[in-house]
Scaffold this motif. Structure first.
Motif, PDB file in Angstrom:
ATOM      1  N   VAL A  87      -0.212  -4.733   6.425  1.00  0.00           N
ATOM      2  CA  VAL A  87      -1.115  -3.934   7.261  1.00  0.00           C
ATOM      3  C   VAL A  87      -1.859  -4.796   8.268  1.00  0.00           C
ATOM      4  CG1 VAL A  87      -3.092  -2.361   7.261  1.00  0.00           C
ATOM      5  CG2 VAL A  87      -1.420  -2.244   5.436  1.00  0.00           C
ATOM      6  N   GLN A  94       5.650   1.097   1.805  1.00  0.00           N
ATOM      7  CA  GLN A  94       5.981   0.407   0.558  1.00  0.00           C
ATOM      8  C   GLN A  94       7.171   1.129  -0.069  1.00  0.00           C
ATOM      9  OE1 GLN A  94       2.622  -0.916  -1.534  1.00  0.00           O
ATOM     10  NE2 GLN A  94       3.988  -2.416  -2.451  1.00  0.00           N
ATOM     11  N   ALA A 107       0.966   2.312   2.642  1.00  0.00           N
ATOM     12  CA  ALA A 107       1.427   1.094   3.325  1.00  0.00           C
ATOM     13  C   ALA A 107       1.383  -0.083   2.357  1.00  0.00           C
ATOM     14  CB  ALA A 107       0.547   0.800   4.531  1.00  0.00           C
ATOM     15  N   SER A 108       2.304  -1.005   2.547  1.00  0.00           N
ATOM     16  CA  SER A 108       2.277  -2.183   1.704  1.00  0.00           C
ATOM     17  C   SER A 108       1.144  -3.092   2.190  1.00  0.00           C
ATOM     18  CB  SER A 108       3.647  -2.866   1.755  1.00  0.00           C
ATOM     19  OG  SER A 108       3.548  -4.132   2.302  1.00  0.00           O
ATOM     20  N   PRO A 109       0.186  -3.426   1.315  1.00  0.00           N
ATOM     21  CA  PRO A 109      -1.045  -4.085   1.742  1.00  0.00           C
ATOM     22  C   PRO A 109      -0.801  -5.357   2.569  1.00  0.00           C
ATOM     23  CG  PRO A 109      -1.209  -3.441  -0.552  1.00  0.00           C
ATOM     24  CD  PRO A 109       0.199  -3.157  -0.128  1.00  0.00           C
ATOM     25  N   VAL A 126      -7.870  -0.191   7.411  1.00  0.00           N
ATOM     26  CA  VAL A 126      -6.866  -0.860   6.572  1.00  0.00           C
ATOM     27  C   VAL A 126      -6.774  -0.158   5.216  1.00  0.00           C
ATOM     28  CG1 VAL A 126      -6.354  -2.986   5.306  1.00  0.00           C
ATOM     29  CG2 VAL A 126      -7.065  -3.110   7.716  1.00  0.00           C
ATOM     30  N   ASP A 127      -7.938   0.110   4.615  1.00  0.00           N
ATOM     31  CA  ASP A 127      -7.958   0.780   3.315  1.00  0.00           C
ATOM     32  C   ASP A 127      -7.262   2.139   3.379  1.00  0.00           C
ATOM     33  OD1 ASP A 127      -9.344  -1.383   2.390  1.00  0.00           O
ATOM     34  OD2 ASP A 127     -11.313  -0.394   2.376  1.00  0.00           O
ATOM     35  N   GLY A 187       0.902  -0.382   8.658  1.00  0.00           N
ATOM     36  CA  GLY A 187       1.697  -1.306   7.852  1.00  0.00           C
ATOM     37  C   GLY A 187       3.029  -0.688   7.485  1.00  0.00           C
ATOM     38  N   VAL A 190      -3.478   1.705   3.430  1.00  0.00           N
ATOM     39  CA  VAL A 190      -2.959   1.338   2.109  1.00  0.00           C
ATOM     40  C   VAL A 190      -2.967   2.566   1.191  1.00  0.00           C
ATOM     41  CG1 VAL A 190      -3.365  -0.060   0.057  1.00  0.00           C
ATOM     42  CG2 VAL A 190      -3.579  -1.089   2.338  1.00  0.00           C
TER      43      VAL A 190
END
Lengths: 516, 356
Positions: free
Chosen positions: A484, A513, A479-481, A471-472, A510, A475
Motif C-alpha cells: 500500500v 491480497q 489490500a496487501s499491507p 492506508v488503513d 495497494g 488494508v
C-alpha cells in the motif's frame, strides 16, 4: 492466474493473465443478458489457452451496466430520499434539480428530518427519531424498497446517518439503505443525488452481481469475483451490491489502467480510440486523474469520484467528408453499422476505418474497395485526426512537461506514430483489450476526504493522520499491507472558515491480497 | 426585463459568476433557491433605479459566510425573508423594495429569493457593480449610508441586530456572528431611502448579469467567441489568454489568498500572467508589471465556453482568458480607492485602470 473482463455496450473483452503476462485475450459481443456474453468470453479464453479453472485466483469485471440502467431509466427501484437537515435546507428538497423523467422512474419520495451537523461538528439540531419513524411508516405504506440517507456535513461527522439507518432498518427490515458519507463529498445536493441514484440501483445491482457470480462459477471458477470502480480500484461483490454507483466510470478507467500496464508508463496521456469517440485521460502514478468539477450523469449533478476524461467524436466509425482541402472526420459515426456501411465492407459510407485501411495501417475488410481513394484525401484525413487528437492531449496536460502518449482501443490504428509535442505514440501489444487488462490488474484502495481544522504547527501531524487512515482503509478493504502506498494527495484551504480549515483528500492503493 | 421569471435565472446566474470576478460563490445554489422562490410566489418585478421614489424604503439582502458551507447546509427562502423582516421590524418601517448588495456570484440571486418571499419588487441595481469580499466595500459607504443597523439570521431562527460605530465594525462583528451561526448566514443592511439608493447604487446590474449570461449562451450556440461578446458588453478588454500552470493558495484570517500563474498561448505566447486574489481577483500582472487591479474588474473566463472560473475552481491545465472591465467610476475616487484599492488588500501599488 486471473481473468479480467470488460463488459462494454458493444463488446465484452476478456483476458487471462499470469501476473502481468497476457496468456489469452478475446473480444466477444455483449449480450442482452450480460451473463451469456461473459460465459462465451470465458469459454473463448479456455479455447485459446486451456487452463484449470481452479488455478484462477480472482476474476475482475468492469461493467457499464449500471450507468446504462440509469441513463435508460430502466429497472430502478422505488426509492426514498431522507435528508437530515431541518431547520436548514427545506427550500431545496431532494431531487430538486432532477429531470422529471428520472424522478418518476425512481418513484422519488423525499423526507426532511431534523438533524445534521455544522462545519465544525456541532449539531444543527438533534436527530428527531420520532420524525424518522413516522417517515419510515409512510415509506412502508408507499412501497419504498430502497432508502438514501443524507445528513448535512456527514463527511465531517456521520453519526446521524448511521443512527437514522438503524432506526429505518428497525422499522423496515427489508429495504436497502444507502448512506451519503460513503458515496460522495462535501456538496449536499450532489452527494445526495449520487446517493439516491445508488439507492435506486441497488436491486438491479443485486440481480446483476448474482448473474455475474453465476456465470463465473458456471465456468467452474471458485475464485473471488471483484468489480472495478471509477477510480481504478476493486470492490468485492458485497460492496458492489451496496455501491453500484461506484462502477459508473469504470470503463475509461480500465482502459487507462490497462494502458499503463501494457506500456510500462505510469505517468502518461492515454488515448482510447473506440468506434465513435476517442477518450483522452491522464494517468498520474498509474491512476487516472480525477475530475475536480461536478460531473453530470443523465442530467443529474453528482460529485462522486470520476476520472477526468475529455472525449472527441473521432473513432473507427467516424464519417469522413469533403476533399483533401476541406476534409472533416466525425463527430458523427456509423457506430455499430460499421460492418455494413464502411467501404471496406462493401458499404457506401467513407469512414475513418476506410482511411486507415487505404493508408495500409489496418487490414480490415477488403482493401481493394478503398484502393481508388485519392491519396491526398487519405493523408489529409489522417493529418486531421492526428491534429485533433494532439489538441485534446495538449488540453489535458497539466504542466509544461511533455506527456508521453499511449494509444489503446480497436481504433488506435488511426493515430500516427508521432504526435505533435508528445513525440512517439506508444502502441502496446494487446492494445485492443487494454480495458479487460485494466480490470484484471486493478488494485484495492482507501480514501479520506475531510475538512480538518489545522491548528498552528499541527499541519504535519494532521496530514500524517489522514494518510494513515487512508492506508488503513485500503488494508481493511483487502489490500496487501506491504504494497500500500499513497497515490494522491490534495490540500485545499477553505475560505471564510475559522481555524485554518483545510480540506484534505488522500488516496492509498495497494495490490489485492491474493489467495489469503 | 420588467420582471424576473424562472426562465431568466440561468442567464442571471451565469452573468453573476462573471461579475463575481473569481469570487462571490457558485451561483448554482442561488439559482435553485431563486427558482424555488419564484415558483412558489410568482415572478419578481424588477424596477429601474431611476423609477423609485425618494421616500422608498430600500433594503439590500445578502448571504454572508463560506460558500463551501452554503453548498452543504442549504439556506432556505424563509431564512432570507427572516433577515429582511427582522431589520424592517427593528427600523419600524414598511419595506418597499429589495436590492442587491453585490452583483457578483450568489448574492445576485439571494435578493431575488427575498423579493419573491416578501412579495416586494427588486431594484435593478447593486452596491458594487461587481463582487468584493467585505461588507463595508459598497458604494453606499462612500455616500454616508450606514451599514447598520443590520440584521443577521441563521436557519434555526436565531436573529441578531447589530448597531456599530462604523461600517468596518459591522463587517468585523457580523463575521464573528456568522461563524457562530455555522458560517452561513443571511444578512440585511444598508437600509436606505429611494433618494440614497439612486445616489449610491450602481444601476442596471441585474439586467447586466442577465445580458452577459445570454451573450455567453448565444455565442456558444452560434459557435462565436463568448469571451469577446462579454468583453464588448462590459466595455473592457482582453488582458491575456493562457494556461494555468501554477496555483498557490493559503488561508489568511479566514480569506483564501493566493496567486495563479498563467503561461501565455496564442498571441500571448512567451509571456506570463500572475493573478493575485483574495477570493476575488485583485491584481493581474503581465511579466511582472501590473496590468489591471482593483477596483476594476478582473475576470477569469474559460477560454472556450466563456464560463467564469472561480478562484477556488482554478486548477492546472485550464485554458482561460483573463479580461478586465472598468469598475463604476465612483470606485476610482479617492474614497473608493481607499475602500477597495490595491493598498487596502496589501498590495503596495497605485490602482491600474483597464485603459491606463
Amino acid at each position: 492466474m486471473r481473468i479480467g473482463i470488460d463488459v462494454g455496450g458493444t463488446n465484452t473483452d476478456a483476458v487471462l493473465l499470469d501476473g502481468r503476462k497476457v496468456l489469452a485475450s478475446i473480444k466477444t459481443s455483449t449480450t442482452e443478458d450480460v451473463t451469456s456474453g461473459i460465459v462465451a468470453a470465458i469459454n473463448g479464453l479456455q479455447q485459446q489457452r486451456a487452463f484449470d479453472p481452479a488455478a484462477v485466483q480472482a476474476v475482475m469485471i468492469g461493467t457499464t451496466h449500471f450507468i446504462n440502467a440509469l441513463v435508460e431509466a430502466h429497472r430502478l427501484a422505488p426509492t426514498a430520499a431522507v435528508r437530515l437537515s431541518l431547520p436548514a435546507g427545506a427550500s431545496l428538497p431532494p431531487m430538486v434539480d432532477w429531470p422529471q423523467r428520472l424522478v418518476g422512474a425512481v418513484s422519488g419520495r423525499s423526507y426532511l428530518v431534523h438533524g445534521g451537523h455544522e462545519f465544525d461538528g456541532r449539531h444543527i439540531a438533534e436527530l428527531d427519531e420520532g420524525e424518522l419513524r413516522k417517515a419510515a411508516e409512510d415509506m412502508g405504506q408507499a412501497g419504498v424498497r430502497s432508502v438514501a440517507i443524507t445528513s448535512v456535513f456527514s463527511p465531517v461527522n456521520a453519526e446521524f446517518e448511521a443512527r437514522a439507518a438503524e432506526i429505518i432498518a428497525a422499522e423496515l427490515p427489508d429495504v436497502a439503505i444507502s448512506l451519503s458519507h460513503e458515496i460522495g463529498r462535501i456538496g449536499l445536493l450532489e452527494r445526495e443525488n449520487a446517493t439516491v441514484i445508488n439507492a435506486a440501483l441497488r436491486e438491479l445491482a443485486a440481480h446483476i452481481v448474482d448473474g455475474l457470480a453465476a456465470s463465473v462459477s458456471g465456468a467452474g471458477i471458485t475464485a473471488p469475483l471483484y468489480l472495478s470502480q471509477n477510480d481504478g480500484t476493486l470492490m468485492d461483490v458485497d460492496f458492489a451490491r451496496r455501491y453500484p454507483v461506484a462502477t459508473f466510470a469504470s470503463g475509461p478507467t480500465n482502459s487507462m489502467r490497462g494502458a499503463a500496464v501494457l506500456s510500462g508508463l505510469d505517468t502518461c496521456a492515454v488515448v482510447d480510440v473506440g468506434g465513435t469517440t476517442s477518450d483522452v485521460g491522464v494517468l498520474r502514478q498509474g491512476f487516472p486523474r480525477e475530475a475536480t468539477t461536478d460531473v453530470s450523469v443523465a442530467g443529474i449533478r453528482t460529485n462522486f469520484r470520476m476520472p477526468d476524461v475529455l472525449s472527441i467524436g473521432i473513432g473507427g466509425g467516424s464519417r469522413v467528408r469533403g476533399g483533401a482541402g476541406d476534409v472533416t472526420v466525425g463527430p458523427d459515426s456509423v457506430g455499430y453499422e460499421l460492418t455494413s456501411k464502411a467501404l471496406v465492407f462493401g458499404g457506401d459510407t467513407l469512414t475513418a476505418t476506410d482511411i486507415a485501411v487505404a493508408a495500409g495501417r489496418a487490414g480490415i475488410g477488403d482493401p481493394s474497395l478503398v484502393a481508388h481513394l485519392d491519396r491526398d484525401l487519405v493523408r489529409a484525413a489522417l493529418d486531421k485526426i492526428a491534429a485533433d487528437v494532439a489538441d485534446v492531449v495538449e488540453r489535458m496536460r497539466t504542466s509544461a512537461e511533455p506527456l508521453p502518449v499511449v494509444a489503446v482501443g480497436g481504433g488506435s490504428v488511426l493515430l500516427p506514430d508521432e504526435l505533435a509535442d508528445a513525440g512517439t505514440v506508444h502502441r502496446p501489444e494487446n492494445y485492443a483489450v487494454a480495458n479487460a487488462i485494466g480490470a484484471a490488474i486493478a488494485q484495492i484502495g482507501g480514501e479520506v476526504d475531510r475538512v480538518y481544522a489545522i491548528e498552528p504547527g499541527r499541519r504535519e501531524a494532521v496530514v500524517e493522520e489522514a494518510k494513515q487512515e487512508a492506508v488503513d482503509r485500503a488494508v481493511a478493504a483487502g489490500a496487501s499491507p506491504a504494497s500500500v502506498g499513497i497515490v494522491d494527495f490534495d490540500e485545499v484551504p477553505i475560505p471564510y472558515l475559522p481555524g485554518n480549515a483545510t480540506r484534505i483528500r488522500v488516496k492509498a492503493v495497494g495490490d489485492l491480497q491474493l489467495g489469503a | 426585463m420588467h420582471e424576473i421569471t424562472i426562465d431568466h435565472l440561468d442567464d442571471i446566474a451565469r452573468g453573476a459568476a462573471i461579475l463575481g470576478t473569481g469570487g462571490g460563490g457558485d451561483p448554482y445554489i442561488g439559482r435553485l433557491l431563486a427558482s424555488a422562490a419564484v415558483r412558489d410566489h410568482g415572478p419578481v418585478p424588477l424596477v429601474p433605479l431611476d423609477e423609485i421614489g425618494d421616500d422608498a424604503v430600500v433594503l439590500p439582502v445578502a448571504m454572508m459566510g463560506a460558500p463551501t458551507v452554503m453548498v452543504e447546509k442549504l439556506p432556505s427562502a424563509e431564512q432570507v425573508g427572516l433577515a429582511a423582516r427582522t431589520l424592517a421590524t427593528y427600523l419600524g418601517k414598511e419595506l418597499t423594495h429589495i436590492a442587491c448588495a453585490e452583483a457578483g456570484g450568489v448574492n445576485s440571486l439571494i435578493p431575488v429569493v427575498a423579493a419573491a418571499q416578501l412579495g416586494l419588487p427588486l431594484v435593478d441595481a447593486d452596491g458594487m457593480g461587481r463582487a468584493f469580499p467585505e461588507l463595508q466595500m459598497v458604494l453606499p459607504t462612500l455616500y454616508g449610508v450606514r451599514a447598520t443597523p443590520m440584521s443577521i439570521a441563521d436557519e434555526k431562527g436565531n436573529r441578531g441586530v447589530l448597531d456599530t460605530v462604523d461600517n468596518h465594525w459591522a463587517e468585523r462583528l457580523a463575521r464573528s456572528a456568522t461563524v457562530d451561526m455555522g458560517c452561513s448566514a443571511m444578512i440585511s443592511n444598508y437600509a436606505m431611502s429611494g433618494a440614497q439608493a439612486r445616489e449610491s447604487l450602481v444601476p442596471g446590474t441585474l439586467t447586466l448579469c442577465a445580458e452577459l449570461g445570454a451573450r455567453v449562451r448565444q455565442a456558444r450556440a452560434e459557435h462565436a467567441d463568448p469571451v469577446a461578446s462579454v468583453v464588448e458588453r462590459l466595455g473592457g478588454r482582453t488582458l491575456f489568454s493562457g494556461k494555468v500552470v501554477d496555483v498557490a493558495r493559503r488561508t489568511v484570517t479566514g480569506f483564501a489568498r493566493g496567486e495563479a500563474k498563467l503561461s501565455g498561448m496564442d498571441g500571448d505566447m512567451g509571456s506570463e500572467m500572475v493573478l493575485k486574489f483574495q477570493n476575488e481577483h485583485l491584481v493581474a500582472e503581465r511579466d511582472g508589471v501590473p496590468e489591471a487591479s482593483v477596483p476594476d474588474l478582473i475576470c477569469c473566463l474559460d477560454h472556450e465556453s466563456g464560463e467564469a472560473v472561480t478562484t477556488e475552481g482554478l486548477r492546472y491545465g485550464q485554458r482561460v482568458t483573463v479580461i478586465a472591465a472598468p469598475a463604476d467610476p465612483r470606485w476610482h475616487t479617492p474614497g473608493g480607492i481607499e475602500l477597495a484599492g490595491p493598498r487596502y488588500f496589501g498590495y503596495d501599488i497605485d490602482p491600474v485602470g483597464v485603459f491606463a
